[in-house]
Enzyme design. Structure first.
Site, PDB file in Angstrom:
ATOM      1  N   ASN A 214      45.883  27.071  35.896  1.00  0.00           N
ATOM      2  CA  ASN A 214      45.757  27.421  34.476  1.00  0.00           C
ATOM      3  C   ASN A 214      46.962  28.265  34.062  1.00  0.00           C
ATOM      4  O   ASN A 214      47.847  28.535  34.867  1.00  0.00           O
ATOM      5  CB  ASN A 214      44.433  28.152  34.217  1.00  0.00           C
ATOM      6  CG  ASN A 214      44.345  29.440  35.007  1.00  0.00           C
ATOM      7  OD1 ASN A 214      45.130  30.361  34.813  1.00  0.00           O
ATOM      8  ND2 ASN A 214      43.398  29.503  35.935  1.00  0.00           N
ATOM      9  N   ALA A 278      41.764  38.302  36.990  1.00  0.00           N
ATOM     10  CA  ALA A 278      42.291  36.972  37.337  1.00  0.00           C
ATOM     11  C   ALA A 278      41.613  35.898  36.504  1.00  0.00           C
ATOM     12  O   ALA A 278      40.450  36.039  36.118  1.00  0.00           O
ATOM     13  CB  ALA A 278      42.053  36.700  38.818  1.00  0.00           C
ATOM     14  N   ASP A 282      37.216  27.663  37.464  1.00  0.00           N
ATOM     15  CA  ASP A 282      35.760  27.551  37.584  1.00  0.00           C
ATOM     16  C   ASP A 282      35.366  26.527  38.644  1.00  0.00           C
ATOM     17  O   ASP A 282      34.354  26.674  39.297  1.00  0.00           O
ATOM     18  CB  ASP A 282      35.160  27.157  36.232  1.00  0.00           C
ATOM     19  CG  ASP A 282      35.229  28.310  35.252  1.00  0.00           C
ATOM     20  OD1 ASP A 282      34.959  29.446  35.682  1.00  0.00           O
ATOM     21  OD2 ASP A 282      35.585  28.108  34.074  1.00  0.00           O
ATOM     22  N   PRO A 309      32.839  30.067  43.540  1.00  0.00           N
ATOM     23  CA  PRO A 309      32.040  31.297  43.457  1.00  0.00           C
ATOM     24  C   PRO A 309      32.591  32.185  42.348  1.00  0.00           C
ATOM     25  O   PRO A 309      33.796  32.154  42.071  1.00  0.00           O
ATOM     26  CB  PRO A 309      32.260  31.954  44.829  1.00  0.00           C
ATOM     27  CG  PRO A 309      33.536  31.376  45.337  1.00  0.00           C
ATOM     28  CD  PRO A 309      33.629  29.984  44.767  1.00  0.00           C
ATOM     29  N   ASP A 310      31.719  32.951  41.713  1.00  0.00           N
ATOM     30  CA  ASP A 310      32.165  33.886  40.681  1.00  0.00           C
ATOM     31  C   ASP A 310      32.447  35.237  41.355  1.00  0.00           C
ATOM     32  O   ASP A 310      31.528  35.932  41.789  1.00  0.00           O
ATOM     33  CB  ASP A 310      31.099  34.015  39.587  1.00  0.00           C
ATOM     34  CG  ASP A 310      31.642  34.739  38.370  1.00  0.00           C
ATOM     35  OD1 ASP A 310      32.203  35.845  38.544  1.00  0.00           O
ATOM     36  OD2 ASP A 310      31.540  34.209  37.265  1.00  0.00           O
ATOM     37  N   ILE A 311      33.719  35.569  41.448  1.00  0.00           N
ATOM     38  CA  ILE A 311      34.126  36.773  42.195  1.00  0.00           C
ATOM     39  C   ILE A 311      33.595  38.026  41.498  1.00  0.00           C
ATOM     40  O   ILE A 311      33.080  38.943  42.136  1.00  0.00           O
ATOM     41  CB  ILE A 311      35.662  36.805  42.338  1.00  0.00           C
ATOM     42  CG1 ILE A 311      36.108  35.554  43.103  1.00  0.00           C
ATOM     43  CG2 ILE A 311      36.127  38.077  43.029  1.00  0.00           C
ATOM     44  CD1 ILE A 311      37.586  35.269  43.035  1.00  0.00           C
ATOM     45  N   PHE A 329      36.859  40.697  32.594  1.00  0.00           N
ATOM     46  CA  PHE A 329      37.568  40.281  31.393  1.00  0.00           C
ATOM     47  C   PHE A 329      36.833  39.089  30.798  1.00  0.00           C
ATOM     48  O   PHE A 329      36.242  38.302  31.528  1.00  0.00           O
ATOM     49  CB  PHE A 329      39.016  39.892  31.716  1.00  0.00           C
ATOM     50  CG  PHE A 329      39.947  41.061  31.661  1.00  0.00           C
ATOM     51  CD1 PHE A 329      39.905  42.043  32.641  1.00  0.00           C
ATOM     52  CD2 PHE A 329      40.845  41.198  30.618  1.00  0.00           C
ATOM     53  CE1 PHE A 329      40.740  43.142  32.583  1.00  0.00           C
ATOM     54  CE2 PHE A 329      41.692  42.294  30.544  1.00  0.00           C
ATOM     55  CZ  PHE A 329      41.643  43.261  31.521  1.00  0.00           C
ATOM     56  N   LYS A 343      28.316  37.771  28.602  1.00  0.00           N
ATOM     57  CA  LYS A 343      29.006  37.664  29.899  1.00  0.00           C
ATOM     58  C   LYS A 343      28.800  38.938  30.720  1.00  0.00           C
ATOM     59  O   LYS A 343      28.582  38.886  31.922  1.00  0.00           O
ATOM     60  CB  LYS A 343      30.505  37.427  29.651  1.00  0.00           C
ATOM     61  CG  LYS A 343      31.244  36.903  30.831  1.00  0.00           C
ATOM     62  CD  LYS A 343      32.532  36.218  30.419  1.00  0.00           C
ATOM     63  CE  LYS A 343      32.271  34.849  29.832  1.00  0.00           C
ATOM     64  NZ  LYS A 343      33.492  34.141  29.461  1.00  0.00           N
ATOM     65  N   LYS A 347      26.921  38.517  34.295  1.00  0.00           N
ATOM     66  CA  LYS A 347      27.700  38.771  35.513  1.00  0.00           C
ATOM     67  C   LYS A 347      27.320  40.100  36.168  1.00  0.00           C
ATOM     68  O   LYS A 347      27.592  40.316  37.332  1.00  0.00           O
ATOM     69  CB  LYS A 347      29.186  38.746  35.199  1.00  0.00           C
ATOM     70  CG  LYS A 347      29.613  37.406  34.609  1.00  0.00           C
ATOM     71  CD  LYS A 347      31.007  37.049  34.991  1.00  0.00           C
ATOM     72  CE  LYS A 347      31.399  35.749  34.308  1.00  0.00           C
ATOM     73  NZ  LYS A 347      32.427  35.036  35.030  1.00  0.00           N
TER      74      LYS A 347
HETATM   75  O1  C5P Z   1      33.162  33.134  33.097  1.00  0.00           O
HETATM   76  P1  C5P Z   1      34.547  33.550  32.785  1.00  0.00           P
HETATM   77  O2  C5P Z   1      35.593  32.856  33.609  1.00  0.00           O
HETATM   78  O3  C5P Z   1      34.890  33.514  31.325  1.00  0.00           O
HETATM   79  O4  C5P Z   1      34.574  35.102  33.162  1.00  0.00           O
HETATM   80  C1  C5P Z   1      35.736  35.845  33.144  1.00  0.00           C
HETATM   81  C2  C5P Z   1      35.619  36.996  34.077  1.00  0.00           C
HETATM   82  O5  C5P Z   1      35.050  36.598  35.310  1.00  0.00           O
HETATM   83  C3  C5P Z   1      36.983  37.542  34.447  1.00  0.00           C
HETATM   84  O6  C5P Z   1      36.826  38.911  34.738  1.00  0.00           O
HETATM   85  C4  C5P Z   1      37.329  36.764  35.704  1.00  0.00           C
HETATM   86  O7  C5P Z   1      38.269  37.451  36.489  1.00  0.00           O
HETATM   87  C5  C5P Z   1      35.987  36.668  36.368  1.00  0.00           C
HETATM   88  N1  C5P Z   1      35.779  35.465  37.172  1.00  0.00           N
HETATM   89  C6  C5P Z   1      35.710  35.565  38.553  1.00  0.00           C
HETATM   90  N2  C5P Z   1      35.463  34.462  39.326  1.00  0.00           N
HETATM   91  C7  C5P Z   1      35.252  33.257  38.759  1.00  0.00           C
HETATM   92  C8  C5P Z   1      35.308  33.134  37.358  1.00  0.00           C
HETATM   93  C9  C5P Z   1      35.576  34.251  36.592  1.00  0.00           C
HETATM   94  O8  C5P Z   1      35.903  36.671  39.073  1.00  0.00           O
HETATM   95  N3  C5P Z   1      35.011  32.213  39.517  1.00  0.00           N
END
Ligand code: C5P
Length: 408
Positions: A214, A278, A282, A309-311, A329, A343, A347
Site C-alpha cells: 500500500n 503501520a 488486511d 492478524p490485527d496487530i 490510527f 474502531k 480493537k
Molecule cells: O482496521 P484498520 O486497518 O483501519 O485499523 C487501523 C489501525 O489498526 C492502525 O493503528 C493499524 O496500525 C492497526 N492495524 C494493525 N494490524 C492490522 C490492521 C490494522 O495493527 N492487521
C-alpha cells in the site's frame, strides 16, 4: 502568564501575510514573551519597521551590514539571545535559503548562526508550496529539526484556492507555546518507559518476486518513534519496508509482512506504550507460489486471500502483558469520527488518532496531517500541522498521561 520571560526572535519575510505577524507580536507580548524582530527586504514591502518596533517595544533589525544594527546587537547575539526563532511569514525564498545554508542577509545569517529551535510558518502561492523544490527544501529543514506550523488551505491573496495561506495567529501561538514548553523544566519525560511503534506498509508476498503493498510512507510512524525517544523513552520501531532513514536513538526492527510485524512486536514486549501507526495489509495471499508464477497461455492465476492478524487488537487484548497505553490510527475516507470511535472500541485500544486519507488530502506520502485524538473521554481536533509536529504533540500527550498516572 503562559510565556512569561520567554524571548522570541521573530523574522518577518516578504508576504502579504506579514500583517498577521503584527497581531502575533501583540499576542506574544500579552502572554508575557519579549519579541525582537528581524525584517527582511521583502518583508519591509508589506509592513513597516515602525509598526514592528511600536508593537514589540524593541528596535527592529534589518541590515546585515548596518554599522548601527551590528554594534547595537550583532547577528550572532540576536539569535543566541532568543529561546525560539519564529519565521512568520516564511517565504519559499527564505525556506530555500535556509535549506541551502545561505547567509546572504541578516535573517538567513541569524538562522544559520543559531543553535536555538526554529519554527517556520510558510506562506505562499499554492503552486509555489506544491513545487517539488519547496517540498524538498521543507523536508530537508524538518529532517534537521525545524518545526513547522501550516500552511493552511483556503483562498489565497492571489485569488487562487489551495494550501499556502499562513497558519492563523492562534495556531502559530499554540505551536510557539508547544515549542517553548519542550525546553521548560516541567517538560514531561518518558525516561524509564519502553515504547513499541509500528510504521510503514507491509509487503505481502504473492511469489518470490511479487507482493501486495500500500501507499504508506512510514513518515508518521517514524516521526512518532523519534519524538518518543526524544522524550527519553526506549523505543523499538517495528517498520515495514520504507525509504526512510532510521530515526536516531531508536532500535529499528525491519520486517516485510504482517505476520513478521506481529512476531517482532511480540518479541519486543513487555512495553509500557504501543503506538500502531503501520498500514498493515488486511489480507495476505494464502497460496504463495514457491517459484515465480508464469504467465503461460492459460487463465491468470487466482489469488486466494486470507485475513491477516490485527496487530493493534493483539496488543490491546487485556492480560498481564498488555502495554498500559495502546494507541491506534484510523485512516478513513468518510465518517471519520464515527468510524474511528467504533474502531477504538472494537480493537480495544485506549486512544485512536484519526486522519482523513481521501484523495486530495495529501496524507499518504505527504508531510502534513490533520488529525483528531479520540479517547474514552471524547475527542479533540488538532489544526493542520506537519507529521513531525503531530508526533511531537502525541509524544507529549503520552508523557503527560504517564506523568499524572492517567494511563490506563
Ligand atoms: O482496521 P484498520 O486497518 O483501519 O485499523 C487501523 C489501525 O489498526 C492502525 O493503528 C493499524 O496500525 C492497526 N492495524 C494493525 N494490524 C492490522 C490492521 C490494522 O495493527 N492487521
Amino acid at each position: 502568564m503562559a510565556l512569561s520571560g520567554r524571548r522570541v526572535l521573530l523574522i518577518v519575510s516578504g508576504g502579504i501575510a506579514a500583517y498577521k505577524s503584527l497581531d502575533l507580536i501583540r499576542r506574544l507580548r500579552d502572554r508575557g514573551a519579549s519579541v525582537r524582530c528581524i525584517l527582511t527586504r521583502g518583508g519591509a514591502e508589506f509592513v513597516t519597521p515602525l509598526s514592528l518596533a511600536a508593537l514589540s517595544g524593541e528596535p527592529v533589525y534589518q541590515d546585515l551590514f548596518s554599522l548601527k544594527d551590528e554594534t547595537e546587537m550583532g547577528h550572532i547575539r540576536l539569535s543566541r539571545d532568543a529561546d525560539l526563532i519564529v519565521v512568520a511569514p516564511a517565504t519559499a525564498d527564505l525556506l530555500a535559503r535556509m535549506a541551502a545554508g545561505l547567509a546572504d542577509d541578516l535573517a538567513a545569517t541569524a538562522l544559520l548562526a543559531t543553535d536555538k529551535p526554529v519554527l517556520v510558518a510558510p506562506a505562499m502561492n499554492t503552486r509555489m508550496w506544491d513545487h517539488p523544490a519547496t517540498r524538498a527544501n521543507m523536508a530537508v529543514l524538518e529532517s534537521r529539526g525545524v518545526l513547522r506550523v501550516g500552511p493552511a488551505a483556503g483562498e489565497l491573496a492571489c485569488g487562487e484556492v489551495g494550501e499556502g495561506r499562513m497558519a492563523e495567529v492562534a495556531d502559530i501561538l499554540a505551536a510557539i507555546e508547544d515549542a517553548l514548553g519542550r525546553d521548560s523544566p516541567g517538560e514531561p519525560s518518558l525516561a524509564g518507559l519502553h515504547a513499541v511503534v509500528t510504521s510503514g506498509p507491509t509487503h505481502e508476498p504473492i511469489d518470490p518476486v511479487r507482493y501486495i503493498a500500500n501507499r504508506s510512507s512510514g513518515k508518521q510512524g517514524h516521526a512518532i518513534a523519534a519524538a518518543l525517544a526524544r522524550l527519553g523513552a526506549r523505543v523499538t520501531l517495528v517498520s515495514g519496508p520504507t525509504a526512510l532513514p532510521d530515526p536516531s536513538g531508536v532500535e529499528v526492527v525491519r520486517v516485510e509482512s504482517a505476520l513478521e510485524m506481529l512476531a517482532a512486536c511480540r518479541a519486543a514486549l513487555p512495553a509500557h506504550i504501543a503506538v500502531c501507526a503501520a498500514a498493515v495489509a488486511d489480507w495476505r495471499v494464502a497460496n504463495v507460489g514457491a517459484g515465480k508464477l508464469k504467465k503461460g497461455g492459460g487463465a491468470p492465476p487466482a489469488l486466494e486471500l486470507v485475513l491477516n492478524p490485527d496487530i493493534l487488537a493483539h496488543l490491546s487484548a487485556p492480560g498481564p502483558g498488555r502495554p498500559a497505553l495502546v494507541v491506534g490510527f484510523a485512516a478513513e475516507t468518510g465518517d471519520l469520527l464515527a468510524n474511528a470511535r467504533s474502531k477504538r472500541e472494537t480493537k480495544g485500544c485506549d486512544w485512536i488518532v484519526a486522519n482523513n486519507v481521501s484523495t486530495g488530502s495529501g496524507t499518504f506520502g505527504g508531510d502534513a496531517n490533520t488529525v483528531h485524538l479520540l479517547s474514552a473521554d471524547g475527542s479533540e481536533s488538532w489544526p493542520p500541522m506537519s507529521k513531525a509536529e503531530v508526533a511531537r504533540r502525541l509524544a507529549r500527550r503520552i508523557a503527560g498521561a504517564f506523568a499524572v498516572g492517567a494511563a490506563p
